[in-house]
Motif scaffolding. Structure first.
Motif, PDB file in Angstrom:
ATOM      1  N   GLN A  12       0.831  -1.192   0.000  1.00 27.08           N
ATOM      2  CA  GLN A  12       0.000   0.000   0.000  1.00 27.08           C
ATOM      3  C   GLN A  12       0.874   1.253   0.000  1.00 27.08           C
ATOM      4  OE1 GLN A  12      -3.384  -0.385  -0.233  1.00 27.08           O
ATOM      5  NE2 GLN A  12      -2.887  -2.579  -0.319  1.00 27.08           N
ATOM      6  N   SER A  13       0.431   2.270  -0.772  1.00 28.09           N
ATOM      7  CA  SER A  13       1.201   3.515  -0.818  1.00 28.09           C
ATOM      8  C   SER A  13       0.287   4.668  -1.178  1.00 28.09           C
ATOM      9  CB  SER A  13       2.330   3.410  -1.845  1.00 28.09           C
ATOM     10  OG  SER A  13       1.805   3.436  -3.163  1.00 28.09           O
ATOM     11  N   GLU A  14       0.804   5.871  -1.007  1.00 25.63           N
ATOM     12  CA  GLU A  14       0.033   7.066  -1.333  1.00 25.63           C
ATOM     13  C   GLU A  14       0.107   7.412  -2.819  1.00 25.63           C
ATOM     14  OE1 GLU A  14       1.245  10.263   1.184  1.00 25.63           O
ATOM     15  OE2 GLU A  14       0.974   9.114   3.037  1.00 25.63           O
ATOM     16  N   LYS A  15       1.056   6.824  -3.557  1.00 23.60           N
ATOM     17  CA  LYS A  15       1.278   7.248  -4.937  1.00 23.60           C
ATOM     18  C   LYS A  15       1.162   6.123  -5.964  1.00 23.60           C
ATOM     19  CE  LYS A  15       3.939  11.428  -4.206  1.00 23.60           C
ATOM     20  NZ  LYS A  15       5.054  12.254  -4.730  1.00 23.60           N
ATOM     21  N   GLY A  16       0.751   4.947  -5.586  1.00 22.60           N
ATOM     22  CA  GLY A  16       0.556   3.884  -6.556  1.00 22.60           C
ATOM     23  C   GLY A  16       1.847   3.380  -7.154  1.00 22.60           C
ATOM     24  N   ILE A  17       1.884   3.287  -8.518  1.00 24.85           N
ATOM     25  CA  ILE A  17       3.087   2.794  -9.185  1.00 24.85           C
ATOM     26  C   ILE A  17       3.568   3.830 -10.201  1.00 24.85           C
ATOM     27  CG2 ILE A  17       2.374   0.399  -8.876  1.00 24.85           C
ATOM     28  CD1 ILE A  17       1.692   0.326 -11.855  1.00 24.85           C
ATOM     29  N   PHE A  18       4.845   3.738 -10.550  1.00 25.63           N
ATOM     30  CA  PHE A  18       5.456   4.638 -11.543  1.00 25.63           C
ATOM     31  C   PHE A  18       6.335   3.794 -12.445  1.00 25.63           C
ATOM     32  CE2 PHE A  18       8.787   7.311 -13.184  1.00 25.63           C
ATOM     33  CZ  PHE A  18       8.216   8.557 -13.401  1.00 25.63           C
ATOM     34  N   LEU A  19       6.010   3.771 -13.736  1.00 26.30           N
ATOM     35  CA  LEU A  19       6.780   3.005 -14.713  1.00 26.30           C
ATOM     36  C   LEU A  19       7.185   3.925 -15.860  1.00 26.30           C
ATOM     37  CD1 LEU A  19       4.572  -0.225 -14.990  1.00 26.30           C
ATOM     38  CD2 LEU A  19       6.536   0.155 -13.478  1.00 26.30           C
ATOM     39  N   ASN A  20       8.438   3.840 -16.286  1.00 26.51           N
ATOM     40  CA  ASN A  20       8.926   4.637 -17.394  1.00 26.51           C
ATOM     41  C   ASN A  20      10.065   3.879 -18.063  1.00 26.51           C
ATOM     42  OD1 ASN A  20       9.389   6.730 -19.189  1.00 26.51           O
ATOM     43  ND2 ASN A  20      10.486   8.008 -17.707  1.00 26.51           N
ATOM     44  N   GLN A  21       9.980   3.710 -19.372  1.00 24.82           N
ATOM     45  CA  GLN A  21      10.988   2.990 -20.149  1.00 24.82           C
ATOM     46  C   GLN A  21      11.129   1.545 -19.643  1.00 24.82           C
ATOM     47  OE1 GLN A  21      11.999   4.240 -22.838  1.00 24.82           O
ATOM     48  NE2 GLN A  21      11.461   6.395 -22.552  1.00 24.82           N
ATOM     49  N   THR A  22      10.016   0.848 -19.680  1.00 25.20           N
ATOM     50  CA  THR A  22       9.970  -0.552 -19.230  1.00 25.20           C
ATOM     51  C   THR A  22       9.302  -1.409 -20.290  1.00 25.20           C
ATOM     52  OG1 THR A  22       7.832  -0.274 -18.132  1.00 25.20           O
ATOM     53  CG2 THR A  22       9.812   0.168 -16.816  1.00 25.20           C
ATOM     54  N   GLN A  23       9.512  -2.710 -20.193  1.00 24.67           N
ATOM     55  CA  GLN A  23       8.890  -3.661 -21.110  1.00 24.67           C
ATOM     56  C   GLN A  23       8.622  -4.979 -20.379  1.00 24.67           C
ATOM     57  OE1 GLN A  23      11.166  -4.313 -24.676  1.00 24.67           O
ATOM     58  NE2 GLN A  23       9.785  -5.882 -25.460  1.00 24.67           N
ATOM     59  N   HIS A  24       7.421  -5.486 -20.551  1.00 25.51           N
ATOM     60  CA  HIS A  24       6.992  -6.756 -19.949  1.00 25.51           C
ATOM     61  C   HIS A  24       7.081  -6.698 -18.423  1.00 25.51           C
ATOM     62  CE1 HIS A  24       7.096 -11.341 -19.482  1.00 25.51           C
ATOM     63  NE2 HIS A  24       5.883 -11.012 -19.883  1.00 25.51           N
ATOM     64  N   ILE A  25       6.272  -5.818 -17.858  1.00 25.36           N
ATOM     65  CA  ILE A  25       6.116  -5.718 -16.406  1.00 25.36           C
ATOM     66  C   ILE A  25       4.748  -6.301 -16.066  1.00 25.36           C
ATOM     67  CG2 ILE A  25       6.189  -4.194 -14.401  1.00 25.36           C
ATOM     68  CD1 ILE A  25       8.742  -4.131 -16.133  1.00 25.36           C
ATOM     69  N   ILE A  26       4.734  -7.357 -15.248  1.00 26.53           N
ATOM     70  CA  ILE A  26       3.487  -8.043 -14.896  1.00 26.53           C
ATOM     71  C   ILE A  26       3.289  -7.959 -13.388  1.00 26.53           C
ATOM     72  CG2 ILE A  26       2.268 -10.234 -14.904  1.00 26.53           C
ATOM     73  CD1 ILE A  26       3.789 -10.991 -17.423  1.00 26.53           C
ATOM     74  N   ILE A  27       2.134  -7.430 -12.994  1.00 24.61           N
ATOM     75  CA  ILE A  27       1.808  -7.292 -11.568  1.00 24.61           C
ATOM     76  C   ILE A  27       0.568  -8.124 -11.283  1.00 24.61           C
ATOM     77  CG2 ILE A  27       1.264  -5.706  -9.693  1.00 24.61           C
ATOM     78  CD1 ILE A  27       2.552  -3.484 -11.320  1.00 24.61           C
ATOM     79  N   ASN A  28       0.706  -9.129 -10.445  1.00 25.36           N
ATOM     80  CA  ASN A  28      -0.403 -10.005 -10.051  1.00 25.36           C
ATOM     81  C   ASN A  28      -1.154 -10.529 -11.284  1.00 25.36           C
ATOM     82  OD1 ASN A  28       0.262  -9.644  -7.353  1.00 25.36           O
ATOM     83  ND2 ASN A  28      -1.115  -7.887  -7.135  1.00 25.36           N
ATOM     84  N   GLY A  29      -0.376 -10.968 -12.284  1.00 27.81           N
ATOM     85  CA  GLY A  29      -0.956 -11.586 -13.470  1.00 27.81           C
ATOM     86  C   GLY A  29      -1.365 -10.630 -14.563  1.00 27.81           C
ATOM     87  N   LYS A  30      -1.269  -9.328 -14.349  1.00 27.76           N
ATOM     88  CA  LYS A  30      -1.708  -8.356 -15.343  1.00 27.76           C
ATOM     89  C   LYS A  30      -0.502  -7.589 -15.890  1.00 27.76           C
ATOM     90  CE  LYS A  30      -4.868  -4.497 -16.096  1.00 27.76           C
ATOM     91  NZ  LYS A  30      -5.907  -3.598 -15.491  1.00 27.76           N
ATOM     92  N   GLU A  31      -0.344  -7.640 -17.204  1.00 25.45           N
ATOM     93  CA  GLU A  31       0.767  -6.906 -17.820  1.00 25.45           C
ATOM     94  C   GLU A  31       0.448  -5.412 -17.849  1.00 25.45           C
ATOM     95  OE1 GLU A  31       3.876  -7.086 -21.558  1.00 25.45           O
ATOM     96  OE2 GLU A  31       2.206  -8.487 -21.479  1.00 25.45           O
ATOM     97  N   GLN A  32       1.442  -4.604 -17.502  1.00 28.19           N
ATOM     98  CA  GLN A  32       1.281  -3.152 -17.464  1.00 28.19           C
ATOM     99  C   GLN A  32       1.618  -2.566 -18.831  1.00 28.19           C
ATOM    100  OE1 GLN A  32       0.120  -1.925 -14.288  1.00 28.19           O
ATOM    101  NE2 GLN A  32      -0.049  -4.162 -14.221  1.00 28.19           N
ATOM    102  N   LEU A  33       0.697  -1.814 -19.413  1.00 31.46           N
ATOM    103  CA  LEU A  33       0.891  -1.263 -20.758  1.00 31.46           C
ATOM    104  C   LEU A  33       1.193   0.236 -20.698  1.00 31.46           C
ATOM    105  CD1 LEU A  33      -2.081  -3.101 -22.483  1.00 31.46           C
ATOM    106  CD2 LEU A  33       0.327  -3.775 -22.439  1.00 31.46           C
TER     107      LEU A  33
END
Length: 407
Positions: free
Chosen positions: A386-407
């Protein structure tokens, strides 16, 4: 690290101490009241044991005062319960150190470490004792970015065990391993003031640059910099580029440090096959942290994190940054320009997280790669931070969180 490899470490330790001759430091003139420095007596006991092809250098119950000393091969430094070994804080006791290596090259340090070992084999430091580095005068005398003496320092050594001791108030790094392999750190505790409370930074708990077959188990680290820092730097003329690999960190507690377990930012020689499992982090700046940047190069891969509880993390819970420059603002830069790939371009891939839980002040997950070489193939299963700001992704490929790929 295989179970067979870990068992081999334990067997080596048993064979070292089973029938060794005991050399009491008090028999060589050490003062167990702590009123007089025992540096010479401790050195004499170690030298005598070394002359006799190894043995147990024993500190019987009491308090001891010492300057720096050097360990030799096949030596067990055995402390009786409740021994206190405190180090002098006089800078004259810790002059610059230059060590001549077997190939004629030299290795230099700005200060002599409190306990040092160069090119040794089969060394054990064991016992429920307090080793006090008396660091407060050093922190005030030489604040960052100044160097200070390191506490336990091993260079190009093999089959090292540190077990049960409590390391306190190190002037700088608590345990430094350079070109050292087959190391067991078991049941130890490390404590220094957190750097946001008192001027005690650069007191990394366990610093590896580089090392192989490192097993850290049942340790507690509460310090003013990274609790565990794993690096793999440029290398030197003697050893060349040596990756940090086959690392197991388990069943441990990390408090207050900048990063609970940090990989990088020195990644030039590469880091791989690293597992962190069954640990609790509480109050560190970041939890699981991989950091590097252009110019530091190196491949970071096959990193596994399992069953980690992270509580009260002051910044990001899980962070991977290929743009590390020492500032939070630089890490969050979105407009990263493309540059050609060369051998100094870092590459981070094949990172696995499973069973990561807790809370963080900033992003629960933060990943920033490079446009020319994105962070690749990061999978998080059973990830609940748990966090106040969620997630931050930049310049990534094939990131899967709890079975769901992040687009």
């Amino acid at each position: 690290m295989t179970l067979g490899g870990i068992a081999g470490i334990f067997l080596a330790v048993v064979s070292l101490t089973a029938s060794a001759t005991v050399y009491n430091v008090t028999d060589f003139g050490a003062d167990s009241t702590g009123k007089n420095a025992s540096t010479t007596a401790i050195t004499k006991a170690i030298d005598k044991a070394s002359e006799d092809y190894g043995g147990v250098v024993r500190f019987t119950k009491g308090q001891y005062l010492s300057g720096p000393f050097e360990l030799k091969s096949n030596i067990t430094l055995q402390f009786d319960d409740d021994v206190v070994l405190k180090f002098l804080d006089d800078p004259k006791e810790y002059p610059p150190l230059t060590k001549l290596l077997p190939n004629g090259l030299t290795f230099s340090l700005p200060y002599t470490p409190l306990i040092r070992a160069f090119i040794v084999r089969n060394v054990v430091i064991r016992g429920k004792a307090i080793l006090d580095g008396n660091g407060a005068p050093w922190w005030k005398r030489l604040p960052p970015p100044n160097a200070r003496p390191q506490f336990l320092f091993f260079y190009q050594s093999y089959n090292i065990t540190v077990e049960d001791v409590a390391i306190r108030n190190s002037p700088m790094y608590n345990i430094q391993l350079i070109y050292t392999d087959h190391v067991l750190l078991k049941g130890i505790s490390i404590k220094n003031p957190p750097s946001y409370v008192d001027p005690g930074p650069n007191t990394d708990g366990i610093n590896c640059n580089p090392c192989r077959y490192l097993h850290v188990t049942n340790v507690t680290v509460d310090t003013g910099d990274d609790c565990v820092a794993l690096d793999a730097d440029l290398g030197d003329k003697l050893m060349g580029r040596w990756p940090t690999e086959h690392i197991l960190i388990e069943n441990s507690h990390m408090f207050a440090g900048h990063g609970a377990v940090s990989i990088g930012s020195a990644t030039t020689a590469g880091l791989r096959n690293i597992t962190v499992r069954n640990c609790i982090f509480n109050g560190t700046d970041r939890g699981l942290y991989i950091k590097t940047r252009r110019g530091r190069g190196g491949l970071v891969e096959d990193i596994h994190y399992h069953n980690i509880t992270m509580l009260n993390i002051r910044k990001e819970g899980v962070a991977i940054a290929a743009v590390y420059n020492g500032t939070d603002e630089g890490m969050h830069e979105r407009n990263i320009h493309w540059v050609p790939i060369d051998d100094t371009t870092p590459f981070i891939r094949n990172i696995r997280y499973r069973g990561i839980r807790g809370n963080s002040k900033l992003e629960s997950l933060f990943i920033v790669g490079l446009p020319e070489r994105q962070v690749l193939d990061v999978i998080l299963d059973d990830f609940h931070v748990q966090s106040e700001k969620g997630i931050f992704l930049n310049q990534t490929q094939h990131i899967i969180i709890n079975g769901k790929e992040q687009l």
